[in-house]
Design an enzyme around this catalytic site. Structure first.
Site, short mmCIF file in Angstrom:
data_model
loop_
_atom_site.label_atom_id
_atom_site.label_comp_id
_atom_site.label_asym_id
_atom_site.label_seq_id
_atom_site.Cartn_x
_atom_site.Cartn_y
_atom_site.Cartn_z
N GLY A 173 0.83 -1.21 0.00
CA GLY A 173 0.00 0.00 0.00
C GLY A 173 0.86 1.25 0.00
CG ASN A 174 -0.37 4.65 -1.53
OD1 ASN A 174 -1.04 5.52 -0.97
ND2 ASN A 174 -0.81 3.97 -2.56
NE ARG A 175 3.64 8.50 4.92
CZ ARG A 175 4.33 9.60 4.59
NH1 ARG A 175 5.38 9.51 3.78
NH2 ARG A 175 3.98 10.77 5.04
#
Ligand code: PMT
Length: 412
Positions: free
Chosen positions: A204-206
């Site tokens: 995923g990412n932030r």
């Protein structure tokens, strides 16, 4: 500017003293209208000395000057901070049993409201419905924020800081109360996709979804019908969009799901904004069971990744006549490298009508409440640069979309 500041009975009233001070320092003529409960928290002498104007809670003072409507009629801007659940309910039903109520009914100025209450009250369906009603009337809702509340509680319900309310209020006053996106169908993606590795893990990412959701809310507040395609987002942030009567939310987990949702929605959209942070790669073979350390036997593991489609590029290829497609570029320029040049290269590659270039890093872009974007055409021309809250950026982006649509009409 003639500014009315309504204050209702909550402890956050002490922060509104600073808001009034900021407005007075900004050269505005500020008239405070507290409710009877508000003056139990902060008294009349404080409001009068800070605002430098007479203050009363009563509709029966200064009757000869028709005070119960005069303030509302004269106002260029009305701010209600804090707005308690009770005041929101009164506003939604149009109750006018005190000076704040009559002032709000008598005004045609932009109204900006900063709710403050305990989380349970904020999440109550009655409050959700009242907020939705106010939004349909063009009232701008600022916050509330997630944080510490009185009595040791914490959660969504904390009044936004005076500086944040001030920025939103001045922006609302500048825009006036026009619904300049009325009649437009808008699709916005927000948040970060998650690509599964196995049933318990993902890549995923932030992205928190704050920027994309601000884009969706700004469009809805300005009269558009909005479909928000939400990848993984902070639930507290999503709540404000779900409560908006002109925002429909659909959820998408992976890049493939986001692509399908955007593709379907794009067919009838006038404007498409891709603010989501989409994974460029997914795991080639998702394991049906949890990967265990035993299987790797201490040697580490290697994941094969395959490239996802570029959703934005597909939307640009399928763009219909008059449709405006907007992307975001999240860039981490190396030292000495120009953000603008990187943005220009991406704008040319993606072919979007507009590309909002923002610098991201450990402490910027993602998750934060503020942002700075440079908005470029496909040819690399700078349309505008916007800095401030993510809502400011969203409004700047919609201003750019409007001028792009106007240019497109002139060209035809
Ligand atoms: O959510 P927040 O915490 O508020 O953070 C906001 C943000 C930094 C995520 C947002 O402002 C932002 O920059 N969003 C785009 C992030 C991104 O994926 O940028 P990119 O430069 O990698 O991609 C460029 C564009 O192509 C984007 O519009 C992206 O949605 C799109 N894209 C990317 C990859 C892919 N496979 N398909 C795409 O459509």
């Amino acid at each position: 500017m003639f500014v009315v500041v309504g204050v209702s009975g909550g402890i956050a009233a002490y922060k509104t003293v600073h808001l009034v001070r900021l407005l007075v320092k900004g050269g505005h003529d500020v008239h405070v209208v507290p409710t009877a409960d508000a003056v139990r928290f902060v008294g009349l002498p404080t409001w009068e000395s800070i605002s430098r104007n007479a203050v009363t809670t009563s509709v029966h003072d200064d009757v000869a000057r028709v005070r119960h409507v005069a303030l509302g009629q004269a106002a260029d801007l009305v701010i209600v901070a804090p707005a308690t659940a009770n005041t929101l309910a009164k506003m939604a039903t149009g109750l006018a049993d005190d000076l704040l109520g009559t002032t709000l009914l008598a005004t045609t100025a932009p109204v900006v409201v900063a709710p403050a209450m305990h989380t349970e009250m904020w999440r109550h369906p009655a409050t959700t419905a009242n907020i939705a009603t106010l939004r349909t009337r063009g009232v701008v809702i600022v916050g509330p924020e997630d944080g510490e509340l009185t009595g040791g509680d914490s959660g969504p319900g904390r009044m936004s800081e005076p500086e944040v309310i001030l920025d939103a209020a001045l922006a609302a006053a500048e825009r006036g109360s026009t619904a300049d996106l009325a009649g437009l169908r808008v699709v916005v993606s927000a948040g970060g996709t998650r690509e599964p590795i196995d049933p318990v893990r993902y890549i995923g990412n932030r992205s928190s979804g704050k920027q994309g959701i601000a884009v969706a809310l700004a469009a809805a507040d300005r009269g558009a019908d909005v479909l928000l395609v939400a990848a993984h987002v902070d639930e507290g942030v999503l709540a404000s969009a779900s409560a908006h009567p002109h925002v429909n939310v659909v959820r998408a987990g992976t890049a493939a799901e986001l692509q399908a949702a955007m593709g379907a929605a794009a067919r009838t959209a006038d404007v498409i904004v891709m603010a989501a942070a989409v994974a460029d790669y997914r795991v080639a073979e998702v394991s049906e069971s949890k990967l265990t350390k035993d299987a790797a036997s201490g040697r580490g593991i290697t994941l094969d990744l395959i490239e996802n489609d570029d959703i934005l590029a597909g939307l640009v290829r399928g763009r219909s006549d008059g449709q405006v497609v907007v992307g975001f570029a999240a860039e981490t320029p190396a030292e000495g490298e120009s953000l603008l040049e990187r943005g220009r290269r991406k704008a040319a590659r993606k072919g979007t009508d507009l590309l909002a270039v923002n610098e991201v890093g450990w402490s910027s872009g993602f998750e934060s409440d503020v942002n700075e974007v440079t908005i470029l055409t496909a040819g690399g021309e700078v349309v505008s640069t916007v800095q401030g809250t993510k809502r400011d950026v969203a409004d700047g982006l919609w201003d750019a979309v409007i001028s792009t649509r106007e240019k497109n009409v002139t060209k035809r």
